[in-house]
Scaffold this motif. Structure first.
Motif, mmCIF file in Angstrom:
data_model
loop_
_atom_site.group_PDB
_atom_site.id
_atom_site.type_symbol
_atom_site.label_atom_id
_atom_site.label_comp_id
_atom_site.label_asym_id
_atom_site.label_seq_id
_atom_site.Cartn_x
_atom_site.Cartn_y
_atom_site.Cartn_z
ATOM 1 N N VAL A 60 -2.197 0.967 -3.099
ATOM 2 C CA VAL A 60 -1.761 2.161 -3.809
ATOM 3 C C VAL A 60 -2.017 3.423 -2.987
ATOM 4 O O VAL A 60 -1.410 4.455 -3.217
ATOM 5 C CB VAL A 60 -2.440 2.229 -5.201
ATOM 6 C CG1 VAL A 60 -2.335 3.603 -5.804
ATOM 7 C CG2 VAL A 60 -1.767 1.237 -6.130
ATOM 8 N N PRO A 80 -0.909 4.499 -0.150
ATOM 9 C CA PRO A 80 0.226 5.259 0.390
ATOM 10 C C PRO A 80 0.854 6.206 -0.622
ATOM 11 O O PRO A 80 1.428 7.221 -0.241
ATOM 12 C CB PRO A 80 1.230 4.172 0.791
ATOM 13 C CG PRO A 80 0.465 2.932 0.895
ATOM 14 C CD PRO A 80 -0.687 3.050 -0.033
ATOM 15 N N VAL A 81 0.754 5.867 -1.927
ATOM 16 C CA VAL A 81 1.324 6.750 -2.945
ATOM 17 C C VAL A 81 0.530 8.049 -3.006
ATOM 18 O O VAL A 81 1.071 9.113 -3.280
ATOM 19 C CB VAL A 81 1.308 6.062 -4.326
ATOM 20 C CG1 VAL A 81 1.897 6.969 -5.383
ATOM 21 C CG2 VAL A 81 2.071 4.765 -4.278
ATOM 22 N N LEU A 82 -0.777 7.951 -2.758
ATOM 23 C CA LEU A 82 -1.643 9.116 -2.885
ATOM 24 C C LEU A 82 -1.894 9.809 -1.549
ATOM 25 O O LEU A 82 -2.743 10.685 -1.463
ATOM 26 C CB LEU A 82 -2.981 8.698 -3.521
ATOM 27 C CG LEU A 82 -2.862 8.085 -4.912
ATOM 28 C CD1 LEU A 82 -4.200 7.559 -5.381
ATOM 29 C CD2 LEU A 82 -2.332 9.096 -5.905
ATOM 30 N N THR A 83 -1.180 9.398 -0.503
ATOM 31 C CA THR A 83 -1.336 10.041 0.803
ATOM 32 C C THR A 83 -0.151 10.963 1.043
ATOM 33 O O THR A 83 0.981 10.546 0.812
ATOM 34 C CB THR A 83 -1.368 8.973 1.918
ATOM 35 O OG1 THR A 83 -2.311 7.985 1.565
ATOM 36 C CG2 THR A 83 -1.739 9.580 3.245
#
Lengths: 296, 339
Positions: free
Chosen positions: A107, A109-112
């Motif tokens: 998950v 990559p969604v928060l980067t």
């Protein structure tokens, strides 16, 4: 007027203002695409024209970028749909601490921020290709597909997870009891069940890829996509040709959305018809049974 | 320390971690003996198991973990010409981070004012935009989740999504048309006689801030809507029957219930705003320096990738701190946020 009525009136006014904020800028941009004035404006309206669309169609960089964006979007769908599906299936099979560790990784990559995904991809593959001599990977298109798929796979995984939450595990067991192999269960039970989710994941993946700029601007290297061409143009100055492009994009998406809705409705209708047939057959069987029981 | 160590870590650590987990799984199965649940390969059949392992392995190792590790590694290296890579001059250094704080060694300033200011501005404005988006979205999300009927809800959903079919860059362009000196708003104000001189909205950053608030509104909206939608209607009815005024209902019932949604919306909006690069490029005033364009320039103008990697990491660290702060503030777990 009671307080509730006042609340409702205020709410109504707020909703109108909100949607004016949402659509106002786009509507004005749309109008400037048809104004003769060389500067994008609506007042004074110097006369209706379609010339800006012709300017757009003659723009070689833009056409090249569009083709590249479509090609990258297609490749991203090819990568991120199977990867997201695998990611979701693995998620349903790991437990305990390994699961939170796994979840954190897939998950993240969604928060980067997108720029960081682009940067890290370029940095890693520059080094890796220099060490191994696999020079063909260090290419704008390949790197963009890799970078975009890194977070778009996480999107598709979330879509698949939502669908898997409603999957009836007993269907699998039934198929296994009836002698199906594991691969057959996957192919004939799980995949058909996931099909609608695969469709929407593909659409989401394509759209996210097509309109991505933050990651692409780093990963594309010296090559260009539609969004990077656009950003370059916008830095040079504003022209109504860009508004014309926006109008074209909106027109295409609206047609696409309508087609999608038609296909979906037809599918819904078919599913309903199938359910009705099943019910009729079931009822007929019941009556037959009842008749048989009565005869006995 | 010689920095080929970093390369060894990048290439060996991820496989080692994966192997470690596999080993733990095997040991666990051995401990359980015949009572162990069906193994991974038995459960999926080997063709599917192979597909799962290859797909997830390539994704997590080569597309998520290794790139990030390579970036961390690079950020601690000095800028060198490619032939010197791995040579005696290639050792770990904090130079790139020192530069962010104190600037070039030849400059007379004590601090790297330009970059620090840009970073501070980016973080500060991103926090403000996040709060603003929450304030804008909350009434609408509440209305959609609690008041609107199904037909109106469907229509509002469609109207919410429609503007976001347009590309991010074109959306920023729309705000540019509105706010430039010859733009629509200035023309309208001049025509009404409200002003005699066009106002430079771009230099005043009005354009940038309204464009940024617009850009990621949808994330907040859907996060809030999903959270409020699960609230039990009876709770609101009960509070109303007990005579609670409307703002009590929101502060003590709806907002506490919507906390996970607020957390996930805030995280996404903050991260997207702080990391946005299109809107600042197109709408930013000549004096406003956002952080992401600086990072871009480190890479493709200054060709100092090492420093660019360090700057990217600083931005990432800020985002991680923000996420952790939100988790702590709202007492949430990560799983509740990334839904």
């Amino acid at each position: 007027m009671s307080t509730r009525a006042i609340h409702r009136a205020l709410m109504g006014v707020y909703i109108v203002i909100f949607f004016a904020y949402l659509f106002g800028p786009l509507l004005i941009m749309g109008i400037t695409a048809f104004n003769k004035s060389a500067y994008p404006q609506i007042m004074p309206f110097e006369g209706f024209t379609l010339d800006w669309f012709a300017v757009l169609a003659a723009d070689k960089d833009m056409i090249y970028g569009l083709q590249k964006s479509l090609w990258i979007g297609f490749l991203v769908v090819l990568v991120s749909v199977p990867v997201g599906l695998a990611g979701a299936l693995v998620m349903t099979q790991v437990y305990d601490r390994a699961r939170s560790f796994y979840y954190l990784i897939v998950v993240s990559p969604v928060l980067t921020p997108g720029v960081i995904i682009g940067i890290s991809t370029v940095v890693f593959w520059r080094q890796a290709t220099q060490m191994t001599g696999l020079k063909f990977i260090y290419d704008g298109t390949v790197l963009t597909v890799l970078a975009q798929s890194s977070f778009i796979s996480a999107y598709t995984m979330l879509i698949f997870l939502a669908r898997l939450a409603r999957f009836d595990r007993t269907l699998e067991e039934a198929a296994l009891d009836l002698g199906a192999s594991r691969a057959q269960v996957f192919r004939h039970v799980l995949l058909p069940f996931m099909l609608p989710a695969i469709g929407s994941a593909a659409v989401i993946a394509f759209l996210s890829s097509f309109e991505n700029y933050n990651t692409t601007t780093f990963a594309i290297l010296a090559d260009k996509t539609l969004t990077t061409v656009l950003a370059g143009r916008m830095r040079q100055g504003t022209t109504p040709a860009l508004s014309a492009l926006a109008v074209a994009v909106v027109a295409v998406t609206i047609v696409g959305a309508i087609l999608f809705e038609i296909v979906k409705r037809r599918e819904d209708a078919r599913a309903k018809a199938r359910a009705a047939t099943a019910e009729r057959a079931f009822n007929a069987e019941l009556t037959a049974d009842a008749a048989g029981a009565a005869a006995a | 320390m010689h920095s080929s160590v970093g390369q060894w870590i990048i290439y060996l650590l991820p496989p080692l971690v994966v192997a470690g987990f596999a080993l733990l799984a095997v040991l666990e199965r051995r401990r359980l003996g015949p009572a162990a649940p069906l193994g991974f390969i038995d459960r999926n059949g080997w063709p599917v198991a192979l597909f799962l392992i290859v797909a997830v392995g390539l994704w997590t190792v080569f597309m998520i973990v290794m790139p990030l590790m390579a970036m961390v590694d690079l950020s601690f290296r000095p800028k060198l010409a490619p032939p010197q890579w791995g040579g005696p001059k290639d050792f770990y250094t904090l130079e790139n981070y020192r530069y962010f704080l104190f600037g070039s060694t030849t400059s007379t300033d004590n601090w790297n004012v330009t970059h620090l200011k840009a970073f501070g501005l980016t973080i500060w404005v991103s926090i403000l935009i996040t709060i603003l988006d929450f304030a804008i979205c909350y009434p609408i999300a509440f209305y959609m989740a609690r008041v609107a009927g199904p037909a109106r809800l469907r229509l509002m959903m469609l109207m919410l999504i429609a503007p976001y079919w347009v590309n991010e860059i074109l959306r920023a362009f729309a705000f540019r048309i509105l706010f430039t000196q010859q733009g629509v708003i200035n023309k309208a104000l001049l025509a009404m006689g409200a002003i005699d001189q066009p106002i430079d909205f771009i230099a005043a950053d009005v354009a940038l801030y309204s464009g940024l608030a617009y850009a990621y509104l949808l994330m907040m909206m859907f996060a809030l809507y999903n959270a409020i939608e699960t609230l039990d209607r009876n709770l609101i009815e009960a509070a109303r029957d007990l005579g609670a005024p409307w703002w009590h209902i929101h502060t003590f019932i709806v907002i506490p219930h919507a906390k996970p949604g607020i957390g996930s919306g805030a995280t996404l909006v903050f991260m997207l705003t702080a990391g946005s690069i299109a809107a600042p490029l197109i709408l930013g005033g000549p004096k406003t320096l956002w952080f992401t364009p600086i990072v871009y320039d480190r890479f493709y103008q200054a060709f100092n990738w090492q420093q660019g990697a360090a700057y990217a990491l600083i931005l990432l660290a800020a985002c991680v701190v923000f996420v952790l702060g939100v988790l702590k503030l709202f007492r949430l777990g990560l799983g509740e946020i990334a839904r």
